[in-house]
Design a protein around this motif. Structure first.
Motif, mmCIF file in Angstrom:
data_model
loop_
_atom_site.group_PDB
_atom_site.id
_atom_site.type_symbol
_atom_site.label_atom_id
_atom_site.label_comp_id
_atom_site.label_asym_id
_atom_site.label_seq_id
_atom_site.Cartn_x
_atom_site.Cartn_y
_atom_site.Cartn_z
ATOM 1 N N ALA A 76 24.202 -4.089 -62.193
ATOM 2 C CA ALA A 76 25.734 -4.074 -61.561
ATOM 3 C C ALA A 76 26.689 -3.829 -62.421
ATOM 4 O O ALA A 76 27.868 -3.234 -61.876
ATOM 5 C CB ALA A 76 25.858 -5.560 -62.094
ATOM 6 N N ALA A 112 25.118 -7.087 -52.719
ATOM 7 C CA ALA A 112 25.536 -5.929 -53.868
ATOM 8 C C ALA A 112 24.576 -5.848 -54.841
ATOM 9 O O ALA A 112 24.369 -4.894 -55.438
ATOM 10 C CB ALA A 112 27.181 -6.709 -54.327
ATOM 11 N N ARG A 113 23.932 -7.249 -55.408
ATOM 12 C CA ARG A 113 22.498 -7.704 -56.177
ATOM 13 C C ARG A 113 20.925 -7.691 -55.589
ATOM 14 O O ARG A 113 20.898 -8.239 -55.424
ATOM 15 C CB ARG A 113 22.936 -8.607 -56.616
ATOM 16 C CG ARG A 113 24.469 -8.669 -57.172
ATOM 17 C CD ARG A 113 24.641 -7.796 -58.790
ATOM 18 N NE ARG A 113 23.682 -8.392 -59.011
ATOM 19 C CZ ARG A 113 23.431 -9.090 -60.644
ATOM 20 N NH1 ARG A 113 25.218 -9.779 -60.060
ATOM 21 N NH2 ARG A 113 23.143 -9.991 -61.654
ATOM 22 N N HIS A 148 29.698 -9.405 -57.076
ATOM 23 C CA HIS A 148 28.143 -9.280 -57.352
ATOM 24 C C HIS A 148 27.939 -10.719 -58.370
ATOM 25 O O HIS A 148 27.089 -9.925 -59.327
ATOM 26 C CB HIS A 148 29.098 -8.106 -58.379
ATOM 27 C CG HIS A 148 29.151 -6.477 -57.618
ATOM 28 N ND1 HIS A 148 30.349 -6.612 -56.748
ATOM 29 C CD2 HIS A 148 28.666 -6.011 -57.814
ATOM 30 C CE1 HIS A 148 30.664 -5.490 -56.507
ATOM 31 N NE2 HIS A 148 29.099 -4.638 -57.230
#
Length: 806
Positions: free
Chosen positions: A54, A25-26, A105
């Motif tokens: 994000a 996600a990151r 996240h």
């Protein structure tokens, strides 16, 4: 504990699969150079730039929860549920899903005591989260001890000795919502109405005072509220009165809850089959591919001119669209997409194709379309949306800043369409607008849209990404970021290029589907294009055949080339037209002098000398077969052709001058602005590079879990811990304000020759975020190409305050 330390501890407590989800996600937090410890990962995750990437990708309930925590601070899971009104079982389950997404996240995470912590930069993502100003403790920092004494007296509390004690007494009083509410109920009506109105809305705009101090009672009732600390004057904000968050919450009452909408808005759906979606997507994609190829072909033949302010103006857009038989929105999308991937480039005062265009034009329509579709998906703007009064295309050439909201709108649109139940679609594609707003609440629609995100929806339909109110295979491949699947979907939906044309006795050539590059070039050279799209039509004329002969083709070669691409035999009218044009071609010749016209037929030259339409040329007869013109050769040539004659030009040695001009091509090196667009949006090329360089998320997760939570950091002034590279040591010695994670990132960019994003503080104190490339280290300076200024710049290392990968 700091947010970094709690985040480090939480990351270290995860299992490999959960940590891998955070890494996926990151991705920017694990970009090269690879982090060496969980502490370094936590530091990268807490970068403001990383958090800013994000947050816009999250749906509405995630943003609402983050805003609530930003307003109310650290809360337990139960306190957050009560603040959101999500205590019912169904709502509680939805809240758990949202918290899980935020944790994936690394924006919100629990600690060992069950309290929820958030990334520090999120606290500054809103000026007034939930419409609340700062807490009272922060607002009282600028209040004097004597003013605090006055507040206590007005509240009916005996003042205590020190300033700290007085501030604590005010905090204690205002921390009791019932006491605050009961006191305000008894307030004068003007003060009560003012406070109740302020509690329901964000603070008003700053009141600027030109001369003197701001009036203490500028609003009715303000003096009463200021005396009791229910409003606090912000002396650093030109006299704005702020309401402490505790007071606002007390006035909103115990029944007030922060907004929480875990379910997307309801939309009317209709049944739609995959066959219908594919058929409509194929038709749209095929039509766009053909029109886009025609637009770029026109740019190759007649490059559009740039405006002085940059970009391509409405007049040139109209000319290009008319020549390509394409509507304005298609012209804009084709130009923006082609420019972003280097098929077009600025060449002086014109926008011309590059050598990459020639390779692109030789490909099949499916491959051509895949390139343009991926480019559109990565564009940092909406091509068909006017951005200024000039309504120009390629606004990046005029220095226009990219718009991340446009990228988020496209992502939200495809996400919304992909989340629809299988076999169902919206009745009208614009009905997806409210769903886009839910999936990407930070992507603001254009002010020009009659319905939310109508422009983005229209472009997606035009490209076949959305079809029949549902996502198509093209859109699904874009959303998944799978280049191979996108290419396969394009091959399935778009037909192969057509290599033959039906030549009719009415002197037309009809091509079904997208014509092959060789076929289009031949027909453009010998005929005039009348329509483009799923079927293209060309018409032959004496002038078009004359143009072909002017390029050096012989009549036999024209006939042979047309016969080779004809679906049947060459029509007799076309053969007669070629023969007649060849018979008339070159009967008159123009040689350079002042200039001279000569030929083998005295009667024809006498006709020219007496022609009224040629009077401006000042033709004079020197001999039966020789005329002299007062105009230049090119002007004389054009004038005779305008009157229906077919002259040819001669070179100085008497040979016929061939008028086949090689196509103009811009330099293959991409312009800095294009490089900035690619780097600033970090899209297709960057993703491809990531795929080959970034370690598998599960492998990296396992490696980080086995490493010490924190790694010793080297110091240029002698901690004994060696630096990873000499470049890191040099950077660390001059950029003392950078963390070691930032030093490693900047050192890697210098060694690898990659672009980097920095926060730079100028000598004036102004802060700017800049993308830099072509880095060269010259301590204590860094020389680089600055994409913000579109020029080479020299930066002082000590003024670089943070670093982010591009």
């Amino acid at each position: 504990m700091t947010s970094r330390s709690t985040l480090t501890a939480w990351l270290a407590s995860l299992d490999g699969a959960r940590l891998a989800r955070v890494i996926v996600a990151r991705k920017d937090a694990v970009a090269s150079p690879e982090p060496r410890s969980m502490g370094e990962v936590a530091e990268r995750l807490q970068r403001p730039g990383s958090v800013a990437l994000a947050l816009p990708q999250l749906p509405l309930p995630c943003v609402q929860v983050a805003e609530t925590l930003a307003a109310l601070g650290t809360l337990s899971r139960g306190a957050l549920a009560r603040a959101l009104g999500a205590t019912a079982p169904a709502a509680a389950r939805e809240l758990d899903v949202v918290l899980e997404a935020l944790a994936d996240h690394a924006l919100v995470w629990p600690d060992g005591d069950g309290d929820l912590h958030m990334a520090a930069p999120l606290r500054h993502a809103w000026d007034a989260p939930l419409g609340l100003d700062a807490p009272l403790e922060k607002l009282l920092e600028g209040v004097t001890s004597e003013e605090l004494r006055g507040m206590l007296v007005a509240l009916g509390i005996k003042p205590v000795g020190t300033r700290q004690q007085r501030a604590a007494a005010v905090l204690e009083h205002h921390g009791d919502p019932e006491r605050v509410a009961s006191l305000i109920v008894k307030a004068p009506s003007a003060a009560r109405e003012l406070l109740q109105r302020r509690a329901k809305s964000v603070s008003p705009q700053t009141e600027f005072i030109v001369f003197g101090a701001p009036e203490a009672d500028s609003l009715p009732g303000a003096r009463w509220a200021l005396d009791r600390g229910f409003l606090v004057r912000d002396r650093h904000g030109y006299g704005r009165d702020l309401m402490p968050a505790e007071v606002a919450l007390a006035l909103r009452g115990p029944d007030w809850h922060a907004p929480f909408e875990p379910v997307p808005p309801a939309t009317e759906l209709v049944s739609v089959t995959a066959v219908e979606v594919n058929r409509e997507a194929a038709a749209a994609a095929t039509a766009f591919a053909a029109h886009a190829a025609s637009v770029l072909s026109v740019c190759s033949a007649a490059p559009p001119a740039r405006l002085k302010s940059g970009g391509i103006g409405a007049r040139e857009l109209g000319r290009t669209g008319k020549a390509a038989h394409a509507v304005d929105v298609v012209v804009r999308i084709a130009l923006e997409s082609a420019y972003s991937v280097g098929l077009l480039a600025a060449d002086g005062h014109r926008i011309t194709p590059t050598k990459a265009y020639d390779a692109w034009a030789a490909q099949e329509p499916a491959a051509q379309f895949a390139v343009l579709l991926q480019a559109w998906w990565n564009l940092p703007l909406t091509p068909s949306q006017a951005r200024d009064a000039d309504d120009k295309a390629l606004p990046a050439l005029a220095g226009a800043a990219p718009c991340d909201g446009c990228l988020q709108a496209r992502g939200g649109l495809l996400t919304a369409a992909a989340r629809l139940p299988e076999g169902l679609g919206v009745q009208v594609a614009t009905d997806l607008g409210p769903l886009v707003a839910w999936h990407r609440p930070l992507a603001h629609p254009s002010f020009q849209d009659e319905t939310p995100f109508a422009t983005a929806v229209r472009e997606a339909e035009l490209l076949g990404v959305i079809a029949r109110g549902s996502i198509s295979p093209l859109g699904a491949a874009l959303l998944a970021g799978d280049a191979e699947e996108l290419a396969a979907a394009c091959r399935r939906l778009l037909p192969e290029a057509t290599g033959t044309a039906r030549l009719g006795g009415d002197l037309t050539a009809v091509v079904s589907g997208t014509p092959a590059a060789r076929l289009a070039d031949l027909l453009d050279a010998t005929a005039d294009r009348e329509t483009s799209g799923t079927a293209s039509v060309w018409r032959f004329s004496a002038n078009s055949i004359r143009r072909a002969l002017d390029t050096g083709r012989t009549p036999d070669e024209v006939s042979a080339e047309l016969a080779a691409i004809a679906a049947g035999s060459l029509p007799q009218p076309l053969s007669y037209l070629i023969a007649d044009a060849a018979r008339r071609h070159g009967r008159v010749r123009i040689a350079p002098a002042a200039c001279v016209i000569h030929g083998d037929e005295p009667a024809l030259l006498a006709e020219l000398a007496a022609h009224r339409g040629l009077a401006p040329l000042g033709l004079r007869r020197l001999a039966p077969t020789v005329l002299v013109s007062a105009a230049a050769p090119d002007q004389t040539l054009a004038a005779l052709r305008d009157q229906g004659y077919a002259p040819v030009a001669e070179a100085a040695d008497g040979t016929v001058r061939i008028e086949k001009v090689p196509p103009r091509r811009a330099a293959a090196v991409p312009t800095p602005r294009r490089a900035s667009a690619k780097a600033g949006t970090g899209r297709a090329a960057h993703r491809a590079a990531e795929a080959s360089t970034v370690v598998d998320s599960h492998t990296l997760a396992a490696r980080l879990l086995n490493a010490p939570p924190t790694a010793p950091e080297p110091d240029p002034f002698g901690t004994g811990v060696p630096f990873g590279t000499d470049t890191e040591e040099i950077v660390a010695g001059y950029a003392r304000q950078l963390t070691y994670a930032d030093v490693r990132q900047l050192g890697h960019a210098l060694d690898a020759g990659t672009a980097i994003t920095v926060e730079y503080v100028a000598a004036s104190g102004s802060r700017t975020v800049r993308t830099l490339s072509r880095l060269e280290l010259d301590p204590p300076y860094l020389e680089a190409w600055c994409h913000l200024r579109d020029a080479e710049r020299v930066f002082t290392l000590s003024r670089i305050h943070s670093v982010m990968p591009v």
